[in-house]
Structures are given as C-alpha cells and as structure tokens.
Design a protein around this motif. Sequence first.
Motif, PDB file in Angstrom:
ATOM      1  N   HIS A 258      -7.066  25.639 -45.318  1.00 15.96           N
ATOM      2  CA  HIS A 258      -6.848  24.198 -45.482  1.00 15.96           C
ATOM      3  C   HIS A 258      -7.423  23.707 -46.811  1.00 15.96           C
ATOM      4  O   HIS A 258      -7.729  22.521 -46.955  1.00 15.96           O
ATOM      5  CB  HIS A 258      -7.467  23.448 -44.309  1.00 15.96           C
ATOM      6  N   MET A 259      -7.594  24.635 -47.743  1.00 21.18           N
ATOM      7  CA  MET A 259      -7.994  24.302 -49.113  1.00 21.18           C
ATOM      8  C   MET A 259      -9.425  23.789 -49.232  1.00 21.18           C
ATOM      9  O   MET A 259      -9.767  23.078 -50.171  1.00 21.18           O
ATOM     10  CB  MET A 259      -7.025  23.291 -49.736  1.00 21.18           C
ATOM     11  N   HIS A 260     -10.279  24.159 -48.277  1.00 16.23           N
ATOM     12  CA  HIS A 260     -11.694  23.821 -48.409  1.00 16.23           C
ATOM     13  C   HIS A 260     -12.346  24.729 -49.448  1.00 16.23           C
ATOM     14  O   HIS A 260     -11.906  25.853 -49.685  1.00 16.23           O
ATOM     15  CB  HIS A 260     -12.413  23.994 -47.066  1.00 16.23           C
ATOM     16  N   SER A 261     -13.436  24.245 -50.021  1.00 14.13           N
ATOM     17  CA  SER A 261     -14.171  25.026 -51.020  1.00 14.13           C
ATOM     18  C   SER A 261     -14.907  26.198 -50.364  1.00 14.13           C
ATOM     19  O   SER A 261     -15.493  26.060 -49.286  1.00 14.13           O
ATOM     20  CB  SER A 261     -15.196  24.126 -51.730  1.00 14.13           C
ATOM     21  N   ALA A 262     -14.892  27.341 -51.039  1.00  7.12           N
ATOM     22  CA  ALA A 262     -15.617  28.511 -50.548  1.00  7.12           C
ATOM     23  C   ALA A 262     -17.126  28.316 -50.612  1.00  7.12           C
ATOM     24  O   ALA A 262     -17.881  29.108 -50.049  1.00  7.12           O
ATOM     25  CB  ALA A 262     -15.217  29.746 -51.354  1.00  7.12           C
ATOM     26  N   SER A 263     -17.573  27.258 -51.297  1.00  8.68           N
ATOM     27  CA  SER A 263     -19.009  26.993 -51.395  1.00  8.68           C
ATOM     28  C   SER A 263     -19.549  26.240 -50.180  1.00  8.68           C
ATOM     29  O   SER A 263     -20.755  26.019 -50.078  1.00  8.68           O
ATOM     30  CB  SER A 263     -19.307  26.180 -52.662  1.00  8.68           C
ATOM     31  N   GLU A 264     -18.670  25.865 -49.262  1.00  6.57           N
ATOM     32  CA  GLU A 264     -19.111  25.150 -48.064  1.00  6.57           C
ATOM     33  C   GLU A 264     -19.807  26.082 -47.077  1.00  6.57           C
ATOM     34  O   GLU A 264     -19.422  27.238 -46.914  1.00  6.57           O
ATOM     35  CB  GLU A 264     -17.926  24.500 -47.359  1.00  6.57           C
ATOM     36  N   ILE A 265     -20.807  25.533 -46.412  1.00  9.27           N
ATOM     37  CA  ILE A 265     -21.498  26.207 -45.316  1.00  9.27           C
ATOM     38  C   ILE A 265     -21.274  25.354 -44.073  1.00  9.27           C
ATOM     39  O   ILE A 265     -21.449  24.132 -44.105  1.00  9.27           O
ATOM     40  CB  ILE A 265     -23.004  26.350 -45.597  1.00  9.27           C
TER      41      ILE A 265
ATOM     42  N   THR B  13      -8.352  24.663 -31.044  1.00  6.01           N
ATOM     43  CA  THR B  13      -8.426  25.132 -32.435  1.00  6.01           C
ATOM     44  C   THR B  13      -7.727  26.476 -32.559  1.00  6.01           C
ATOM     45  O   THR B  13      -8.167  27.458 -31.964  1.00  6.01           O
ATOM     46  CB  THR B  13      -9.888  25.269 -32.894  1.00  6.01           C
ATOM     47  N   SER B  14      -6.658  26.545 -33.309  1.00  8.24           N
ATOM     48  CA  SER B  14      -5.956  27.809 -33.506  1.00  8.24           C
ATOM     49  C   SER B  14      -6.723  28.683 -34.500  1.00  8.24           C
ATOM     50  O   SER B  14      -7.528  28.183 -35.292  1.00  8.24           O
ATOM     51  CB  SER B  14      -4.539  27.551 -34.024  1.00  8.24           C
ATOM     52  N   PRO B  15      -6.512  29.990 -34.483  1.00  6.60           N
ATOM     53  CA  PRO B  15      -7.224  30.878 -35.403  1.00  6.60           C
ATOM     54  C   PRO B  15      -6.983  30.481 -36.860  1.00  6.60           C
ATOM     55  O   PRO B  15      -5.844  30.318 -37.291  1.00  6.60           O
ATOM     56  CB  PRO B  15      -6.626  32.254 -35.095  1.00  6.60           C
ATOM     57  N   HIS B  16      -8.065  30.325 -37.600  1.00  4.07           N
ATOM     58  CA  HIS B  16      -7.937  29.939 -39.003  1.00  4.07           C
ATOM     59  C   HIS B  16      -9.250  30.189 -39.728  1.00  4.07           C
ATOM     60  O   HIS B  16     -10.299  30.393 -39.123  1.00  4.07           O
ATOM     61  CB  HIS B  16      -7.570  28.455 -39.127  1.00  4.07           C
ATOM     62  N   LYS B  17      -9.182  30.167 -41.034  1.00  5.36           N
ATOM     63  CA  LYS B  17     -10.342  30.090 -41.918  1.00  5.36           C
ATOM     64  C   LYS B  17     -10.221  28.782 -42.670  1.00  5.36           C
ATOM     65  O   LYS B  17      -9.121  28.323 -42.960  1.00  5.36           O
ATOM     66  CB  LYS B  17     -10.365  31.284 -42.885  1.00  5.36           C
ATOM     67  N   ASP B  18     -11.334  28.170 -43.022  1.00  5.37           N
ATOM     68  CA  ASP B  18     -11.270  26.861 -43.675  1.00  5.37           C
ATOM     69  C   ASP B  18     -10.559  26.926 -45.025  1.00  5.37           C
ATOM     70  O   ASP B  18     -10.004  25.927 -45.493  1.00  5.37           O
ATOM     71  CB  ASP B  18     -12.677  26.275 -43.845  1.00  5.37           C
ATOM     72  N   GLU B  19     -10.553  28.101 -45.641  1.00  4.46           N
ATOM     73  CA  GLU B  19      -9.830  28.237 -46.903  1.00  4.46           C
ATOM     74  C   GLU B  19      -8.333  28.017 -46.712  1.00  4.46           C
ATOM     75  O   GLU B  19      -7.626  27.653 -47.653  1.00  4.46           O
ATOM     76  CB  GLU B  19     -10.094  29.607 -47.529  1.00  4.46           C
TER      77      GLU B  19
ATOM     78  N   ARG C 257      -7.914  16.133 -50.948  1.00  5.53           N
ATOM     79  CA  ARG C 257      -8.580  15.371 -49.884  1.00  5.53           C
ATOM     80  C   ARG C 257     -10.087  15.565 -49.923  1.00  5.53           C
ATOM     81  O   ARG C 257     -10.847  14.641 -49.632  1.00  5.53           O
ATOM     82  CB  ARG C 257      -8.029  15.819 -48.530  1.00  5.53           C
ATOM     83  N   TRP C 258     -10.534  16.763 -50.262  1.00  9.60           N
ATOM     84  CA  TRP C 258     -11.951  17.113 -50.149  1.00  9.60           C
ATOM     85  C   TRP C 258     -12.667  16.737 -51.445  1.00  9.60           C
ATOM     86  O   TRP C 258     -12.966  17.592 -52.266  1.00  9.60           O
ATOM     87  CB  TRP C 258     -12.113  18.598 -49.839  1.00  9.60           C
ATOM     88  N   THR C 259     -12.961  15.461 -51.643  1.00  4.71           N
ATOM     89  CA  THR C 259     -13.544  14.984 -52.897  1.00  4.71           C
ATOM     90  C   THR C 259     -14.920  14.368 -52.670  1.00  4.71           C
ATOM     91  O   THR C 259     -15.257  13.918 -51.560  1.00  4.71           O
ATOM     92  CB  THR C 259     -12.630  13.937 -53.562  1.00  4.71           C
ATOM     93  N   LEU C 260     -15.698  14.335 -53.729  1.00  8.54           N
ATOM     94  CA  LEU C 260     -17.039  13.767 -53.691  1.00  8.54           C
ATOM     95  C   LEU C 260     -16.962  12.253 -53.521  1.00  8.54           C
ATOM     96  O   LEU C 260     -16.134  11.585 -54.126  1.00  8.54           O
ATOM     97  CB  LEU C 260     -17.775  14.126 -54.983  1.00  8.54           C
TER      98      LEU C 260
ATOM     99  N   ASN D 197     -15.406  29.171 -44.074  1.00  8.32           N
ATOM    100  CA  ASN D 197     -14.377  29.265 -45.103  1.00  8.32           C
ATOM    101  C   ASN D 197     -13.739  30.646 -45.139  1.00  8.32           C
ATOM    102  O   ASN D 197     -12.543  30.771 -45.413  1.00  8.32           O
ATOM    103  CB  ASN D 197     -14.962  28.930 -46.474  1.00  8.32           C
ATOM    104  N   LYS D 198     -14.528  31.672 -44.856  1.00  3.35           N
ATOM    105  CA  LYS D 198     -14.026  33.047 -44.951  1.00  3.35           C
ATOM    106  C   LYS D 198     -14.005  33.766 -43.603  1.00  3.35           C
ATOM    107  O   LYS D 198     -13.352  34.817 -43.488  1.00  3.35           O
ATOM    108  CB  LYS D 198     -14.893  33.851 -45.931  1.00  3.35           C
ATOM    109  N   CYS D 199     -14.713  33.240 -42.616  1.00  2.00           N
ATOM    110  CA  CYS D 199     -14.750  33.869 -41.299  1.00  2.00           C
ATOM    111  C   CYS D 199     -13.734  33.197 -40.372  1.00  2.00           C
ATOM    112  O   CYS D 199     -13.767  31.980 -40.185  1.00  2.00           O
ATOM    113  CB  CYS D 199     -16.144  33.772 -40.682  1.00  2.00           C
ATOM    114  N   MET D 200     -12.835  33.978 -39.793  1.00  2.22           N
ATOM    115  CA  MET D 200     -11.849  33.454 -38.861  1.00  2.22           C
ATOM    116  C   MET D 200     -12.569  32.874 -37.644  1.00  2.22           C
ATOM    117  O   MET D 200     -13.530  33.468 -37.123  1.00  2.22           O
ATOM    118  CB  MET D 200     -10.907  34.570 -38.423  1.00  2.22           C
TER     119      MET D 200
END
Length: 250
Positions: free
Chosen positions: A133-140, A125-131, A225-228, A182-185
């Motif tokens: 990849h366009m994930h919602s900031a409301s994700e835990i 896993t390379s360094p990244h934040k889930d944001e 991609r990230w849909t209900l 989402n916000k933490c590397m």
Amino acid sequence: LSLIVSVQWMGFPPWTEDTLNYSVDEFPFELHARSILLGDATCHDGRTVTLEQIHCLPESRETGKNQKSFARPQMITGLVKHDGFRATYHSFIKSFVRPHLGDDYLLFEHNPNLRVHAAGGKSITSPHKDEDHMHSASEINFWVPLTFAHGAASLWAESSPGCGDFHPFEVRYGQVVRFWGNKCMHFTVDNDTDVSRVSFDFRVVRLRDFGRSGIPVPGQESGERWTLYSYYDVMGPDGLVRLDGWPAVA
C-alpha cells in the motif's frame, strides 16, 4: 530504496518482532475503548458488557435508542476525536514508544484505527505487507490488543520477511507487539472463537530514519497519502512538534 531496506534488515531491533509490556494504569486504553464502543451499554440481564463479549450487544436497547451492533467485524475511525484516547495515545508515544526506540523525535500515525474482530466473524485483514500500500519501509508497526488476543482472535504474521512462519500474536491487554509490517506478511483468519478481539495499531518512523524514508513534507507536490503533518504527527521530548517547529527538528 531496496538497497536501504536490505541494509536495515539485519535481524536486529527494532526491525524484529517483540512483545513489550506497559502499565495499563498509566495508559488506560481499554477504558477509552469502552467509552467509545460501549458507553453505558449492558447485557440483557443487566451485566456490564466486556469488550470480549461486544458481539453479544443487541442492535437496540430497551430505551429505544439506536445502538451500534458489533456482530460483524469492523474498523472504527476518528479515535483522536475522543479527548481521553488522544491524550493517552500521545502520552504513550512520548513516554513509552519514544524511549523504547531510543530517539528524541518520532513521526507517528496521527489517527490510528480501532479494530473489532467479532466472535464468529470473517477475516478482517487479507494477507499483505504494508509496502503493498506504498507505506515507507522505514515504518515500525505497533499492535495494541485491548482484549486477550490468541489463535483466530488475533493478528497473524511471519516473524521476519519471507520466512513464512505465520503465527498469531498471543498477547493480553497491557502488552504491545512491535513488528516490521512493511516487509513481514500479516493477516487475520475467520474468528471461530467465542470471544471478540478489540485492538488498535499504529506506525512510527524514527527521526534518524526520516531522511531515507521517502515521506513527503508539506509543500511537496507528490499526491501521496502518507505525508508529514497529514498522516503523521511528530512527537519530541517536550510533546507534539507543530508544523512551524519542524524546521528546527529536521
């Protein structure tokens, strides 16, 4: 969305890193992972293979049947096709994660991935934040090791957005790490230990956060991609909420 995130991030749970304990008797994930990854595989000397030593498996057994090699890091998909894992995962969301987050209803990742970081293997896993990849900031995020995770045989993360205090999660089977991916590397490093790490992870969204999550519902032409009811399922106090039951929940 940036304003929403700044309001959410106040240093309070669940947007903080924490380690939680659960019952492996009630939620036997390791048992199911062994079934998926190892079957009845044994070492050359007949000993039972542990997940930590999965990298030692030969590429084929003496019977001549093909056997997957785990000498290199890899990601295993399709976990929910395994009946035992799916039932345990759904029970975990309903009976452990949902009460922990204090919401009657959760959106949760439909099909989490099983990750094998082999001993001696390169980073997976390379360094990244889930944001990124366009994930919602409301994700835990919830990260579930099925082996002892430590040092290079673990996931590394910063404890809060931008603080840069990168550290490995030091956890054992029966523990789960909650963090705001989402916000933490976060990332992995080359596994220079003599043990393999096996884990799975998933993301959830509380119903109270859904309205500001930006997650599309069925029928919205977003191309995302990230849909209900595609990437996410919905769990309530009585179990899974089907698509035709969503309007009553929302």
